[in-house]
Structure formats: C-alpha cells, structure tokens
Design a protein around this motif. Structure first.
Motif, PDB file in Angstrom:
ATOM      1  N   THR A  68      41.613  44.619  22.535  1.00  0.00           N
ATOM      2  CA  THR A  68      41.398  45.473  21.374  1.00  0.00           C
ATOM      3  C   THR A  68      40.373  46.544  21.716  1.00  0.00           C
ATOM      4  O   THR A  68      39.307  46.245  22.247  1.00  0.00           O
ATOM      5  N   GLN A  69      40.747  47.786  21.419  1.00  0.00           N
ATOM      6  CA  GLN A  69      39.837  48.913  21.642  1.00  0.00           C
ATOM      7  C   GLN A  69      39.833  49.753  20.374  1.00  0.00           C
ATOM      8  O   GLN A  69      40.888  50.238  19.949  1.00  0.00           O
ATOM      9  N   HIS A  70      38.671  49.878  19.758  1.00  0.00           N
ATOM     10  CA  HIS A  70      38.543  50.621  18.494  1.00  0.00           C
ATOM     11  C   HIS A  70      39.515  50.059  17.451  1.00  0.00           C
ATOM     12  O   HIS A  70      40.203  50.811  16.756  1.00  0.00           O
ATOM     13  N   ALA A 115      45.251  47.742  23.076  1.00  0.00           N
ATOM     14  CA  ALA A 115      45.238  48.590  24.269  1.00  0.00           C
ATOM     15  C   ALA A 115      45.736  47.751  25.441  1.00  0.00           C
ATOM     16  O   ALA A 115      45.549  46.532  25.474  1.00  0.00           O
ATOM     17  N   VAL A 116      46.361  48.411  26.402  1.00  0.00           N
ATOM     18  CA  VAL A 116      46.917  47.729  27.567  1.00  0.00           C
ATOM     19  C   VAL A 116      46.491  48.500  28.814  1.00  0.00           C
ATOM     20  O   VAL A 116      46.557  49.728  28.838  1.00  0.00           O
ATOM     21  N   ARG A 117      46.072  47.777  29.848  1.00  0.00           N
ATOM     22  CA  ARG A 117      45.718  48.402  31.117  1.00  0.00           C
ATOM     23  C   ARG A 117      46.322  47.594  32.256  1.00  0.00           C
ATOM     24  O   ARG A 117      46.231  46.361  32.257  1.00  0.00           O
ATOM     25  N   LEU A 160      34.736  44.720  26.839  1.00  0.00           N
ATOM     26  CA  LEU A 160      35.070  43.308  26.624  1.00  0.00           C
ATOM     27  C   LEU A 160      33.887  42.375  26.852  1.00  0.00           C
ATOM     28  O   LEU A 160      34.032  41.292  27.387  1.00  0.00           O
ATOM     29  N   VAL A 161      32.733  42.775  26.438  1.00  0.00           N
ATOM     30  CA  VAL A 161      31.549  41.940  26.581  1.00  0.00           C
ATOM     31  C   VAL A 161      31.379  41.139  25.303  1.00  0.00           C
ATOM     32  O   VAL A 161      31.247  41.686  24.212  1.00  0.00           O
ATOM     33  N   VAL A 199      38.980  37.590  22.953  1.00  0.00           N
ATOM     34  CA  VAL A 199      40.394  37.214  23.046  1.00  0.00           C
ATOM     35  C   VAL A 199      41.187  38.344  23.697  1.00  0.00           C
ATOM     36  O   VAL A 199      41.092  39.506  23.291  1.00  0.00           O
ATOM     37  N   VAL A 200      41.955  37.986  24.726  1.00  0.00           N
ATOM     38  CA  VAL A 200      42.825  38.927  25.420  1.00  0.00           C
ATOM     39  C   VAL A 200      44.149  38.234  25.717  1.00  0.00           C
ATOM     40  O   VAL A 200      44.261  37.012  25.633  1.00  0.00           O
ATOM     41  N   ALA A 201      45.114  39.031  26.084  1.00  0.00           N
ATOM     42  CA  ALA A 201      46.369  38.512  26.637  1.00  0.00           C
ATOM     43  C   ALA A 201      46.523  39.125  28.014  1.00  0.00           C
ATOM     44  O   ALA A 201      46.033  40.233  28.274  1.00  0.00           O
ATOM     45  N   TYR A 202      47.179  38.394  28.891  1.00  0.00           N
ATOM     46  CA  TYR A 202      47.417  38.887  30.239  1.00  0.00           C
ATOM     47  C   TYR A 202      48.870  38.611  30.570  1.00  0.00           C
ATOM     48  O   TYR A 202      49.350  37.491  30.371  1.00  0.00           O
ATOM     49  N   GLU A 203      49.577  39.631  31.066  1.00  0.00           N
ATOM     50  CA  GLU A 203      51.005  39.497  31.344  1.00  0.00           C
ATOM     51  C   GLU A 203      51.309  40.004  32.735  1.00  0.00           C
ATOM     52  O   GLU A 203      50.743  40.998  33.182  1.00  0.00           O
TER      53      GLU A 203
END
Length: 164
Positions: free
Chosen positions: A45-47, A51-53, A77-78, A87-91
């Motif tokens: 999550t950004q703002h 968001a995906v990088r 992400l601190v 919380v993040v997702a990774y694919e």
C-alpha cells in the motif's frame, strides 16, 4: 496453436481453449517453486492505494528476502516496533507464452526491515541489485498465506511446442 475450432449452434465455428487443468499447490511445493526464480512482484500500500513493484528475491527458511533502496517506494514499508510488520503480497510465476502451461505462487504475509547488521551484510552478497541504485535496506517477508497453482496440459490432448 492454443485454440481449436468446434462446430457450435447453427453449424458456426466456435474457438475453444485447449484443455488444461489448474492444480492447486500445497505450501511446500509453492515455496519450492518460488525459490527456483529470482524475480517477482511485491504488492503493498502506497498513499492508501495498492502499488506493485518488480523486485529480485531469494527464499530462505520460507521467508522471502528483498533488498530496497532508501528513496524508493518500498522504503515506506517500515513497520512500527510493536507491529509484526507491514502486510504485503508477493507473486512470482513461470508461464510459457505459447503453451500457457506453468505455475504461479502468491505469498501474503508481513514484511519487516532486517535489523541485524550481519544478516544485512550476508544478504547484500547473496542478492545483487538489478538497477544502479545503492541498496540500503533488506526486507524479510514472513509468509502467512501461501497459495499457488500449476497449469497442466490434459494428457489426452496434444500440447503446442514450447518456445525454445
């Protein structure tokens, strides 16, 4: 190639997709497959928006290790000291563009900046950046939910040749 024509209502030709099966992966197989590739996508999550990088990674003891630079989007992400992380997702996936066979894995969990200087140094030697930015931090994603699937051909149907 990937499609075949069949006669539909009124005798018209209708294209159908070649027969494939989607098989769910268990946690162990999904993490094993994830460890065979070095590029994935982190979703965060950004703002207050998703968001995906794309990032390079490696897997160690089920954790996904990612290096980041201080002025990049992932530097946000601190987590607070008393939180389990952010919380993040990774694919990551490997799916052939011709046969459409392969696999995809999604890990959802908590990302936390690695604080131990010895670990950060070790990860710096194991995970080289793909861009010309100086990497200043390392994230460890601890997976809570690991899902994935494998796209497999129907063994009774011919499969188009994969790209060489």
């Amino acid at each position: 190639m990937d499609q075949e024509a069949v006669r539909g209502p009124g005798g018209r030709c209708v294209e159908t997709t070649a027969a494939r099966h989607m098989r769910d992966l268990d946690r162990a197989e999904a993490l094993r497959l994830l460890s065979t590739v070095s590029l994935g996508r982190i979703v965060f999550t950004q703002h207050a928006l998703p968001a995906v990088r794309p990032v390079n990674h490696f897997v160690e003891n089920e954790a996904i290790i990612v290096r980041i630079h201080e002025d990049g989007a992932l530097a946000s992400l601190v987590a607070p000291a008393d939180a389990p992380g952010v919380v993040v997702a990774y694919e990551a996936d490997v799916i052939d563009s011709v046969t459409h066979l392969g696999w995809s894995v999604v890990v959802t969990g908590y990302a936390r900046v690695v604080a131990d200087a010895d670990e950060v140094d070790r990860y710096a030697h194991l995970l080289r950046p793909w861009v010309a930015h100086r990497m200043t931090s390392t994230l460890r994603i601890r997976p809570d939910l690991v899902t994935g699937f494998r796209l497999e051909a129907d063994p009774t149907q011919p499969v188009p040749a994969a790209r060489g």
